[in-house]
Design an enzyme around this catalytic site. Structure first.
Site, mmCIF file in Angstrom:
data_model
loop_
_atom_site.group_PDB
_atom_site.id
_atom_site.type_symbol
_atom_site.label_atom_id
_atom_site.label_comp_id
_atom_site.label_asym_id
_atom_site.label_seq_id
_atom_site.Cartn_x
_atom_site.Cartn_y
_atom_site.Cartn_z
ATOM 1 N N ARG A 84 0.872 -1.137 -0.077
ATOM 2 C CA ARG A 84 0.247 -0.100 0.269
ATOM 3 C C ARG A 84 0.964 1.326 0.054
ATOM 4 O O ARG A 84 1.794 1.340 0.849
ATOM 5 C CB ARG A 84 -0.914 0.067 1.306
ATOM 6 N N ARG A 94 -6.321 1.456 -3.978
ATOM 7 C CA ARG A 94 -5.194 1.372 -3.349
ATOM 8 C C ARG A 94 -5.187 -0.256 -3.396
ATOM 9 O O ARG A 94 -5.993 -0.909 -3.780
ATOM 10 C CB ARG A 94 -5.753 1.380 -1.757
ATOM 11 N N ASP A 97 -6.199 -2.132 2.187
ATOM 12 C CA ASP A 97 -6.571 -1.180 2.891
ATOM 13 C C ASP A 97 -7.213 -2.211 4.175
ATOM 14 O O ASP A 97 -7.985 -3.215 4.144
ATOM 15 C CB ASP A 97 -8.001 -0.358 2.396
ATOM 16 N N ASP A 99 -8.592 -2.002 7.955
ATOM 17 C CA ASP A 99 -9.403 -1.351 9.057
ATOM 18 C C ASP A 99 -9.801 -1.825 10.161
ATOM 19 O O ASP A 99 -10.458 -2.833 10.152
ATOM 20 C CB ASP A 99 -10.236 -0.019 8.475
#
Length: 167
Positions: A84, A94, A97, A99
């Site tokens: 990334r 991207r 990711d 999270d």
């Protein structure tokens, strides 16, 4: 002591299905973390600029002895290792990711760490994969995952092979 945590995964560059599988593998190899569940995969429209490829999204259920901030540090390290780069445009394309969505019943509101994740209650591309894993999960301050998912609806989500479907 082991704590449950949930992580959202997303990719729309460099063979997103491959990137999501790589991320699941990397999560399973983290020290002090056990990957205990993985959602189905969903194809979704981008949240930000629409002139980018569709995303592949998923969620991971973890058990961890890491504190929330330490887990976040590990997730950001994995993102870098998996390729990334910081997006030039907010919510832009991207490779990967990761999270942190929920960590036990913890609520944290700091400049660089918010748990539960601030976007979780409004984002179907996060809620539906999370619903695959833990529909009855109580998201502190927001309600149960299946109720949040029903409220936002499944518009724009396409379950892929391995996705149990939408509530």
């Amino acid at each position: 002591m082991w704590f449950p945590a949930y992580v959202a995964l997303g990719s729309n560059l460099d063979q997103p299905l491959v990137q999501i599988e790589r991320a699941f593998t990397a999560l399973s190899q983290l020290a002090n973390v056990r990957l205990i569940a993985r959602s189905g995969l969903y194809k979704t429209q981008p949240l930000g600029p629409q002139d980018q490829p569709e995303f592949i999204n998923a969620a991971a259920g973890l058990l961890t002895t890491l504190a929330p901030r330490d887990l976040l540090v590990e997730l950001k390290r994995l993102e870098r290792e998996l390729g990334r780069a910081q997006p030039i445009v907010r919510w832009g394309p991207r490779v990967i990711d990761l999270d942190l969505l929920v960590y036990a019943d913890t609520q944290i509101s700091e400049t660089d760490l918010t748990v539960p994740h601030s976007g979780l209650p409004e984002r179907n591309f996060v809620l539906y994969p999370l619903c695959d894993l833990a529909p009855e999960l109580l998201v502190p301050g927001h309600g149960r995952v299946k109720q949040l998912a029903a409220r936002v609806g499944g518009a724009g989500l396409v379950p892929l092979t391995g996705a149990p479907g939408v509530p």
